[in-house]
Every structure is written in structure tokens, then in C-alpha cells.
Design a protein around this motif. Structure first.
Motif, PDB file in Angstrom:
ATOM      1  N   ILE A  76       0.858  -1.210   0.000  1.00 14.91           N
ATOM      2  CA  ILE A  76       0.000   0.000   0.000  1.00 14.91           C
ATOM      3  C   ILE A  76       0.890   1.256   0.000  1.00 14.91           C
ATOM      4  N   ASP A  77       1.925   1.255   0.843  1.00 16.07           N
ATOM      5  CA  ASP A  77       2.823   2.423   0.921  1.00 16.07           C
ATOM      6  C   ASP A  77       3.581   2.634  -0.385  1.00 16.07           C
ATOM      7  N   TYR A  79       2.684   1.813  -3.439  1.00 13.49           N
ATOM      8  CA  TYR A  79       1.811   2.398  -4.459  1.00 13.49           C
ATOM      9  C   TYR A  79       1.473   3.856  -4.114  1.00 13.49           C
ATOM     10  N   LYS A  80       1.359   4.131  -2.799  1.00 12.57           N
ATOM     11  CA  LYS A  80       1.075   5.512  -2.370  1.00 12.57           C
ATOM     12  C   LYS A  80       2.208   6.433  -2.829  1.00 12.57           C
ATOM     13  N   SER A  85      -3.740   5.013  -4.577  1.00 12.85           N
ATOM     14  CA  SER A  85      -4.206   4.722  -3.218  1.00 12.85           C
ATOM     15  C   SER A  85      -5.005   3.414  -3.185  1.00 12.85           C
ATOM     16  N   GLU A  87      -6.409   0.077  -0.443  1.00 15.56           N
ATOM     17  CA  GLU A  87      -6.652  -0.294   0.952  1.00 15.56           C
ATOM     18  C   GLU A  87      -6.324  -1.763   1.146  1.00 15.56           C
TER      19      GLU A  87
END
Ligand SMILES: Cc1ncc(COP(=O)(O)O)c(C=O)c1O
Length: 395
Positions: A76-77, A79-80, A85, A87
Motif C-alpha cells: 500500500i505504501d 503504491y502511495k 491509493s 486499501e
């Protein structure tokens, strides 16, 4: 007793089928440069083993079927940091991109359904789909167009009531082609208009040369319900043997149902997930270092190929492969000859015949795929051998 038509109908991997010949020749003392398989020689970052060594447990337990939370959070991080974004429940950890593709095919298609796919394509897509009686429908692309997609109307013509998805690898294996933003928008338009899933295999993402950017389909709006991203640590982090991949999708019904497949195979190896989390957590500068290494190798391979009379190839823009048309009638015969009957001072090269990367009969017969996965000096030697071998073969 008879085995299933399903398994009997599967093709052997063109990447691996000449391995027994290479093994026999190596036993006799010949050195073989392996340009046939996408196994990079780059060291797996040390953080992978450090994380495993520091993992404090007395029992190697089953992991969660969805995957280790520490790895899911790291993805997740990751891709952030690239502006996307996701979940926790958008991500399922798999045994490599391979299992991600198998589960995605099973979950999106019934037997007899069709998936559109630009050809030449990653040859194992044949295996993932034919094993569950799903048919690949090729969108033929050509070397002279840099293996870019044909016009929208030519793709739409291939859609039938059985078409469920469009699948592609970007950057492309075996072509090294990177989809333009215009092509990505076209795929989006076609998928929305014809209600198709988009299966975007991004295992080579970030391996883009000449200042190009390889976009993720995850950066496009309006396709959350139909986009499935396939990810993996194999290539980007040079960790093929870790067997860690991921399915990433915001379609809740899709992920909830794929989770049933994940539960049936219990889990992915716990320790490798811990190591993979450390890979995804590395600073983004790592991707640039890797890209520069492959770009240098790409230049060696491409520049040599351009100098060999009769060889036709386009400059690959990403990943670490190139498809080259050789001045031979049958590339597979040539690859076998290279291994069995040829050597330059006791050394030869192993290439992958490209016919198996096409599903249209007759295409790719005189083509090979070269994986530039060796360090520059080895790569130079291997390409010199190929050049000399072609001269001899033509005589
Ligand atoms: C385009 C593409 N997708 C998926 C895979 C599968 O990789 P893995 O199962 O090692 O993650 C590969 C491996 O070569 C590949 O080239």
C-alpha cells in the motif's frame, strides 16, 4: 489410463524446453550463456535476508490466506509513493505473479470464455489459461510498429460475447514495449464500452529506458471496478525465487471471491513475505539504479543486433527482453544447433525461440527472444558469440 485433454493440450515452455540439451552440453564442459530466461544476475537487496534473519519466531506458522499484514501495508505504501491509493482489502498476496494470473483467470472466466491479448505475449499466459479451458485471442502486433497496439477498430473486431478480459504485460515481455498513455486510454475505452476486465501485468513496471515513464493502469480514473493489477517482486527486486506476487484490485466482489482460492491453498510462504515487505519498503532510488543497469545492457544487445546482417529488431523501451528476427528459416533449429553443435572457444549462448510467444500459427518462426540478464562483460561476450554463430550457421 488417460490424462486430461487439458494437460495434454498444454504447450511446453519455449523458455525451458531446451534446458535438457543445455544441461547435457554443460556436463561435457561447454559454457552456456543463458539469455533464454528472465533470471537476472543482479543481487537481491540485502534487506530481504536481513528481514528474515531478524524475524523472531519459534514456529513457522501458516500465514493469513490474504497475506501477511506487514507485506500488504508495505505494498500500500509503495503504491502511495507512486500516487496510487489502495486499501488493505484491495490486495491479495500470491505465490508470484504466476499464481496471481492463474487465480485471476479462474475468477474472471468460465471454460470457453476468451481473453484478448497483444501477441507476442509472455508464453506462460498460454499455460495459465489453457489449464482452465480459457481461450486467448491474439491482437497481433508487429516489430515494424514497435509492437504497439493496432487501431481501436481492429481490436474491437475481435470481441465476441465470450470475451471477458483484456490482458497485457506493460512493459512487455517479450517485446520490451511500453504502452503509451494514448494506448492505455484506448484500452480503458474498449473495456468500458464492452464491459471487460482489464488485467494489467505490471511485474516489469519502473523498468523503462530513454527517460520514458511506464505508467500503471492504477493511475487511470473510472476503471476501479474492472482493473486487476498483477505485481511481483521477481523482476523489479531480482527475487525470482522468493515466489511473492500480488493481485491488486478495488473490485470487492472479485477480491472476496479470489480469497476463496487463496484459502484453498492456505497461504504463501511466511518468511518470504517478511523479506518481500522489506523490498517494497526500500527507497525509490533503488528502481532507478536497476533501470540504469538494464539500460546499459539493452544498449549492448541492441547495438550488436543492429550490426548483424539480416537481423531485424526494434529498440526495446523497457523490461529486459528483445525479440529479434534472425536470418534463419527456423529459429528453434538454430537455438538447438547453438547448444549442440556450436561453440566459440568452448562457449555458446542459449536463446528462447519466439514461436511459443505467439498464438497465431506460423508467426515468430524465425524470431528469438533474448533476455539481457547478464552483467555487461558477459553480455558483450554472449552477443559476440551469437554474431559469430550466425555467420557460421549461414555458411
Ligand atoms: C510478464 C510476466 N508476468 C508474470 C511473470 C511471472 O513471474 P513470477 O511468477 O516470478 O512473479 C513473468 C515471469 O517471467 C512475466 O514475464
Amino acid at each position: 489410463m488417460k490424462l486430461s485433454d487439458r494437460v495434454l493440450g498444454m504447450q511446453e515452455s519455449p523458455v525451458r524446453k531446451l534446458v535438457p540439451i543445455a544441461t547435457a552440453e554443460k556436463k561435457k564442459g561447454k559454457k552456456v550463456y543463458h539469455l533464454n530466461i528472465g533470471q537476472p544476475d543482479i543481487e537481491t537487496p540485502k534487506v530481504f535476508m536481513d528481514a528474515i534473519n531478524n524475524y523472531d519466531t519459534s514456529v513457522i506458522k501458516y500465514s493469513f490466506s490474504q497475506g501477511e499484514p506487514i507485506l500488504i501495508d508495505a505494498i500500500i505504501d509503495y503504491y502511495k509513493r507512486d500516487g496510487m491509493s489502495f486499501e488493505e482489502d484491495n490486495i491479495l498476496i500470491t505465490n508470484g505473479g504466476s499464481e496471481a494470473l492463474t487465480f485471476t483467470t479462474i475468477a474472471t472466466c468460465n471454460p470457453g470464455d476468451e481473453i484478448l491479448i497483444p501477441e507476442p505475449f509472455y508464453t506462460n499466459y498460454n499455460g495459465f489459461t489453457s489449464a482452465v479451458n480459457v481461450n486467448l485471442v491474439p491482437i497481433t502486433t508487429k516489430a515494424e510498429d514497435g509492437f504497439h497496439l493496432p487501431k481501436e477498430e481492429d481490436i474491437v473486431k475481435l470481441i465476441t460475447p465470450k470475451t471477458k478480459a483484456i490482458l497485457f504485460s506493460n512493459p512487455g515481455n517479450p517485446t520490451g514495449t511500453i504502452l503509451t498513455k494514448v494506448e492505455m486510454d484506448m484500452i480503458k475505452r474498449i473495456a468500458i464500452e464492452h464491459d471487460l476486465f482489464i488485467i494489467s501485468d505490471e511485474v516489469y513496471r519502473k523498468m523503462a529506458f530513454d527517460g520514458l515513464k511506464s505508467y500503471s493502469m492504477g493511475e487511470l480514473d473510472g476503471i476501479d471496478d474492472r482493473l486487476i493489477i498483477i505485481d511481483s517482486v521477481s523482476k523489479r527486486f531480482s527475487a525470482c525465487g522468493a515466489r511473492i506476487g500480488a493481485i491488486i484490485s478495488k473490485n470487492k466482489s472479485f477480491t472476496q471471491n479470489v480469497l476463496k482460492l487463496c484459502q484453498a491453498r492456505l497461504c504463501v510462504a511466511t518468511l518470504e513475505q517478511i523479506g518481500a515487505a522489506a523490498l517494497y519498503n526500500m527507497p525509490s532510488g533503488y528502481a532507478d539504479e536497476i533501470k540504469d543497469i538494464y539500460e546499459e545492457r539493452r544498449n549492448i544487445v541492441y547495438n550488436t543486433l543492429k550490426e548483424i546482417p539480416g537481423v531485424v529488431c526494434e529498440k526495446p523501451q523497457g523490461a529486459f527482453y528483445v525479440v529479434a528476427k534472425l536470418p534463419v528459416e527456423n529459429a528453434e533449429d538454430f537455438c538447438v544447433w547453438l547448444l549442440k553443435d556450436y561453440d566459440l572457444n568452448g562457449e555458446t549462448v542459449m536463446l528462447a525461440p519466439a514461436e511459443g510467444f505467439y498464438s497465431t500459427k506460423g508467426l515468430g518462426k524465425d524470431e528469438v527472444r533474448i533476455a539481457y540478464v547478464l552483467e555487461t562483460e558477459e553480455m558483450k561476450k554472449a552477443m559476440h558469440i551469437l554474431r559469430k554463430a550466425l555467420e557460421t550457421y549461414q555458411k
